[in-house]
Each structure stands twice: as C-alpha cells, then as structure tokens.
Design a protein around this motif. Structure first.
Motif, PDB file in Angstrom:
ATOM      1  N   ASP A  48      60.670 -33.586 101.908  1.00 32.86           N
ATOM      2  CA  ASP A  48      59.784 -32.481 101.540  1.00 32.86           C
ATOM      3  C   ASP A  48      58.530 -32.974 100.818  1.00 32.86           C
ATOM      4  OD1 ASP A  48      60.980 -33.332  99.243  1.00 32.86           O
ATOM      5  OD2 ASP A  48      61.714 -31.371  98.595  1.00 32.86           O
ATOM      6  N   GLN A  49      58.117 -34.207 101.127  1.00 33.36           N
ATOM      7  CA  GLN A  49      56.941 -34.787 100.479  1.00 33.36           C
ATOM      8  C   GLN A  49      55.719 -33.884 100.680  1.00 33.36           C
ATOM      9  OE1 GLN A  49      54.710 -38.003 102.356  1.00 33.36           O
ATOM     10  NE2 GLN A  49      54.952 -39.265 100.534  1.00 33.36           N
ATOM     11  N   LYS A  50      55.058 -33.560  99.582  1.00 33.02           N
ATOM     12  CA  LYS A  50      53.852 -32.735  99.652  1.00 33.02           C
ATOM     13  C   LYS A  50      52.656 -33.636  99.924  1.00 33.02           C
ATOM     14  CE  LYS A  50      55.642 -29.392  96.338  1.00 33.02           C
ATOM     15  NZ  LYS A  50      55.560 -28.866  94.953  1.00 33.02           N
ATOM     16  N   ARG A  57      53.371 -38.856  97.228  1.00 33.09           N
ATOM     17  CA  ARG A  57      54.201 -39.661  96.325  1.00 33.09           C
ATOM     18  C   ARG A  57      55.512 -40.042  97.000  1.00 33.09           C
ATOM     19  NH1 ARG A  57      52.199 -39.305  91.034  1.00 33.09           N
ATOM     20  NH2 ARG A  57      50.633 -37.649  90.792  1.00 33.09           N
ATOM     21  N   VAL A  58      55.991 -41.241  96.686  1.00 29.16           N
ATOM     22  CA  VAL A  58      57.299 -41.704  97.139  1.00 29.16           C
ATOM     23  C   VAL A  58      58.162 -41.922  95.896  1.00 29.16           C
ATOM     24  CG1 VAL A  58      56.372 -42.768  99.217  1.00 29.16           C
ATOM     25  CG2 VAL A  58      56.565 -44.138  97.127  1.00 29.16           C
ATOM     26  N   THR A  90      57.020 -38.452  86.935  1.00 24.23           N
ATOM     27  CA  THR A  90      55.833 -38.553  87.782  1.00 24.23           C
ATOM     28  C   THR A  90      54.792 -39.369  87.038  1.00 24.23           C
ATOM     29  OG1 THR A  90      56.286 -36.400  88.792  1.00 24.23           O
ATOM     30  CG2 THR A  90      54.050 -37.255  89.009  1.00 24.23           C
ATOM     31  N   VAL A  91      54.290 -40.423  87.679  1.00 26.36           N
ATOM     32  CA  VAL A  91      53.301 -41.287  87.023  1.00 26.36           C
ATOM     33  C   VAL A  91      52.088 -41.473  87.929  1.00 26.36           C
ATOM     34  CG1 VAL A  91      55.118 -42.534  85.786  1.00 26.36           C
ATOM     35  CG2 VAL A  91      54.241 -43.466  87.938  1.00 26.36           C
ATOM     36  N   ASP A  92      50.977 -41.837  87.294  1.00 25.62           N
ATOM     37  CA  ASP A  92      49.738 -42.062  88.042  1.00 25.62           C
ATOM     38  C   ASP A  92      49.171 -43.459  87.834  1.00 25.62           C
ATOM     39  OD1 ASP A  92      49.369 -39.465  89.305  1.00 25.62           O
ATOM     40  OD2 ASP A  92      49.102 -38.698  87.268  1.00 25.62           O
ATOM     41  N   ALA A 124      55.622 -41.715  92.542  1.00 20.18           N
ATOM     42  CA  ALA A 124      54.314 -42.355  92.380  1.00 20.18           C
ATOM     43  C   ALA A 124      53.629 -42.506  93.733  1.00 20.18           C
ATOM     44  CB  ALA A 124      54.479 -43.728  91.728  1.00 20.18           C
ATOM     45  N   HIS A 125      52.302 -42.569  93.697  1.00 19.33           N
ATOM     46  CA  HIS A 125      51.529 -42.787  94.923  1.00 19.33           C
ATOM     47  C   HIS A 125      51.655 -44.242  95.372  1.00 19.33           C
ATOM     48  CE1 HIS A 125      49.442 -39.018  95.745  1.00 19.33           C
ATOM     49  NE2 HIS A 125      49.354 -38.826  94.428  1.00 19.33           N
TER      50      HIS A 125
END
Length: 493
Positions: free
Chosen positions: A468-470, A486-487, A421-423, A442-443
């Motif tokens: 199940d994307q939050k 995030r995708v 997971t990255v930002d 990532a977004h």
C-alpha cells in the motif's frame, strides 16, 4: 521451570535460546546445525500445519510429494536459481559404504561414485518443473495447484533453533498457469493467506509488500512477503510468495497448446513458510516467565490442576474436572486434566506458565464447597474465581477469544510504538543503532548500490516495499536523489 530464565531486556538472544530449551520445544542435535523438535514443539507445529493445510485446500490447492534428491544438472538449468543456492547445497556423491579393511568402522566405497551428483533439496522448483513438463500438454491441464509438506537442507554456517538451521521443515507451493495475470494473482493470494494466518492464528501483525531486486528469491521476477516485528526491534521474514514468470518453464521447456491453437510457455509461482514461524511465535509474544501462546495454536488451550490431599479428595475433584472437560470439549476446546501425583500443584503451575498454556483452572476442596474454580490467564498473569454452572464453558470460550485478541493487539501496539518515519540519514542511523530498533519508513532512490551501502554501514536491510505504498515525492535518505515513495528498513533475523 521458568525461574532464572534470562531477562529479555538483558540478553534477548540468551533468553530466546533458553526458553526454547526449557519449554521443551526443541534442542540441538549432534548433527551439525540440525535440531530435534520435541513433542511439545511439534504439537504447536502440527497445529500450524493443520490450519495452513486447510487454508491451502480452501483456495483450491492439493498436496503432493516430490523427491528429496535433485540431479545437479537440474539446478544448472536456471542461472539465477543455481547462483542463489549454490553456496548452501549439500551434495551426495556416493551411494554405498563398506567396512574399512583396517577395521576402523565403515568408509565410503570409492567404486560407488554416482555418475551425476545429487543435491539434497534446498527448494524444489527444479525437480517439480521437470515433472510438470510431463503433466502439461494443453490449456486443459492448467492450472496446476500443488503444495508439498517436506524438509529442506540449506548448509547454514551460523544456526539458531527454529530461526536458522541446516535442515528445517516447511511447505512449498508450486503452481502453473496459462496466463501471466493468473500467476500474479496466485502469488498475491498466497501472500494474503500467509498474512491472514499470521494475524488470526499466530497473533502476529505483519506488513505486506514486495522485495527489492537484490532481495528477491533466486529465479523469481517478483517476491511478495510478510514481515513481522519481534520484541527486540528486529524484523522477521515470516513468509514469501514468488511470481516466477516463465523462467522455469523456459529452463525445463514446459509448453502448452493454447485455446487458440498456438504454443506458449507456462507461467509459474512458488510460495512457502517454515518452522521459522515457531521462532516468530516465541519472539513476538513470550515474556520473562516463559511462553505466551495464542489459544488457537496451543497444544492444550486449558489445563485443569487439582489441589488435593489423599485419594478421596482427588476422586471428588476428578468428578468435577471430568464434567468441565466434557463441556469444554463439546465447545471445541482442547483441555488436559493434570492429575499426576508425582508433582505438587505449585510445580505444575510453574510448568504451564513456562509452556504458555493460555488458561489454567485450579480446583481445591474449598472450590468444591463453593461451586467455584480459580481461573488464571497466561497472557496477563491474572487469576479470578469463577462460578461453575451452565454458562461456565461459554465463559471459557469467550476468555480464550479475548486472550487471542489481546495478544494480537499487544503486538500491534508494539509495532506502532516502534515504527518510525525519517527524512535524513542521521535520523535513520540513530534509530537503527538504538536498542529499540523497529521498522523505519524512509525514502530510497531505487538503486541496488544505495541499498547495499546502507546495509554495509548500518546492517539494516529493506524489508519490503509496502503493497500500500503511497506515491510521495521525496529524496533518498542516503543519496539525496529523487524518490517516489518510502520503503521499510530494519535490522533482521
């Protein structure tokens, strides 16, 4: 055999190509971009076919077959569809050859030009919906739940055995429904069928999601997919299911009389998996010694190798082996007794290790005296002595179940270890460019422009928008514009 097989860590691509050939799965054909699937490879594909075919029938589908040739005008009827496949089509322009007057073999007869060119099927939506127009008049004719097992041709320039070839084998389901919701439910159901098959039979964990607009199937309103992670950190699209909306019904004027007495266009889906699953099977599990096959798809789950000197010892071992085979087959296990005298036991051990046979049983003279056998499991390269007796067959059944689960859990752990997971874009580029690769969450701002820029700069694509994307407010790693979730990005095959 497996000796001298390139190491995955040194050249993954070479390792894959060599393994496919040495394990006798397939070879390149003299026909450009095409492959020959050899008997051992086809035996694995047959098991996939048989399993999937039953899963389709269990969900109400039936098999049919449609022509390999599609009139060019059919492809022209759905604009997005033809644009998506135009560059990959093989075209038949003539229907006859003749002897060359100059004696140079045969030539195309110029007088045998087709009035309308025929396309060798790249996919069958158009030819099938042309038939559905004749099959559907009323709501009573719906739903139609058809599948076909077939070959297709897509003129690929860069090919690799199983993963990308000009001709490949697949199944393609094509269904027609009275309502939009029925068609969406069908598309989701088939994505779930593919996911169940991948995880419970292939032993490959998958992500379920939808494709972005630019990655959707040509002519679809939504594409559902399953994405798997290979051992080199690259993603592999393992199956897709498409909600077609009413696009093909409009193109081919497929209408039906509703219960209420009106007329409406039919809603459609299509879905498919191919021999690419063979590539997934190989790349997800195999090691530097050869194939590692999940027991549920192995041509033979157990092989028995006798260790003997002379006909008398072979006869004694054969008697024990026949009893073991009978007990195992009674439990539904596929088993082979390799009593060839042309090869030594050590050579056979290497062969079955290379070909990924899940369990190997060796029986020698001392085993006969002790009432034991040596049992080797391919996935962990471990071997143990086991006592023969009434419970032996059940022990092998339990061992095969354990191997199936262990293979899946190992792949699941690999995916967990290689999901990030990255930002920031800097973090993103660092992971994507690393040798390990993997899935990167990532977004993304939802625009095709940003998606294309990231692809150009890093060669990573959005593999899916997770089912199940939050919902999570954030900012796009590239544009820094708002994002709601995030995708999953990755480099892919």
């Amino acid at each position: 055999m497996g000796k001298g097989l390139p190491k995955r860590s040194e050249d993954y691509s070479l390792w894959y190509n060599e393994l496919v050939k040495r394990a006798d799965l397939a070879e390149n054909s003299d026909v450009r971009g095409c492959m020959v699937i050899k008997p051992y490879g086809f035996a694995i594909w047959e098991k996939m076919q048989q399993t999937l075919d039953q899963m389709f029938k269990d969900t109400g589908h039936v098999n049919a077959y449609f022509p390999i040739f599609i009139p060019k005008s059919y492809l022209s009827k759905e604009a997005d569809h033809v644009e998506g496949f135009a560059k990959e089509c093989a075209v038949v322009t003539h229907y006859r050859l003749k002897n060359d007057p100059d004696g140079n073999g045969v030539v195309v007869d110029p007088d045998a030009k087709l009035e309308e060119e025929l396309i060798v099927r790249p996919t069958s939506e158009t030819i099938i919906w042309n038939s559905y127009k004749n099959w559907i008049q009323s709501y009573r004719d719906l739903p139609i739940l058809c599948n076909q097992w077939a070959n297709v041709v897509r003129w690929e320039m860069r090919t690799r055995l199983f993963l990308r070839t000009a001709e490949f084998l697949w199944q393609e389901g094509h269904t027609a429904h009275a309502t939009k919701q029925e068609a969406i439910d069908e598309s989701v159901q088939m994505m779930n069928v593919y996911a169940d098959f991948a995880e419970k039979y292939l032993g490959v964990p998958v992500l379920k999601g939808t494709k972005t607009e630019s990655e959707r199937f040509a002519g679809a309103e939504e594409t559902y997919c399953i994405e798997a992670l290979m051992q080199d950190g690259k993603a592999l699209q393992a199956g897709t299911s498409h909600f077609l909306g009413q696009n093909f019904a409009k193109a081919f004027d497929v209408k039906f009389a509703t219960k209420e007495g009106g007329m409406d266009l039919v809603w459609g889906t299509s879905w498919g998996v191919s021999t690419r699953l063979m590539g997934a099977l190989i790349m997800a599990h195999s090691d530097d010694f050869g194939l590692v096959l999940p027991p549920k798809l192995a041509p033979f789950q157990v092989v028995i190798v006798p260790i003997f000197k002379g006909d008398e010892q072979l006869a004694q071992i054969s008697e024990v082996a026949e009893k073991i085979m009978a007990d195992l087959r009674a439990k539904g296990i596929t088993v082979k007794f390799d009593n060839r005298t042309t090869h030594k036991p050590g050579w056979k051990f290497a062969e079955y290790e290379l070909k990924g046979t899940p369990v190997r049983i060796a029986i020698g003279p001392k085993d006969l005296e002790n009432g034991t056998v040596e049992v080797a499991r391919r996935d962990l390269l471990e071997k143990n002595s086991m006592t023969l007796g009434d419970g032996f067959a059940q022990q092998i059944v339990d061992l095969l179940d354990n191997i199936q689960n262990t293979i899946f859990q190992k792949a699941l752990q690999y995916r967990a270890d290689n999901s990030h997971t990255v930002d920031t874009y800097e973090e993103f580029k660092k992971i994507i460019s690393s040798e390990e690769g993997g899935f990167v969450y990532a977004h993304w701002d939802g625009t095709s422009e940003t998606e294309e820029k990231i692809k150009e700069e890093t060669k990573a694509t959005i593999r899916c928008i997770p089912i199940d994307q939050k919902e999570e407010n954030g900012v796009c790693i590239y544009s820094r514009n708002p994002s709601k979730g995030r995708v999953v990005f990755a480099k892919a095959y």
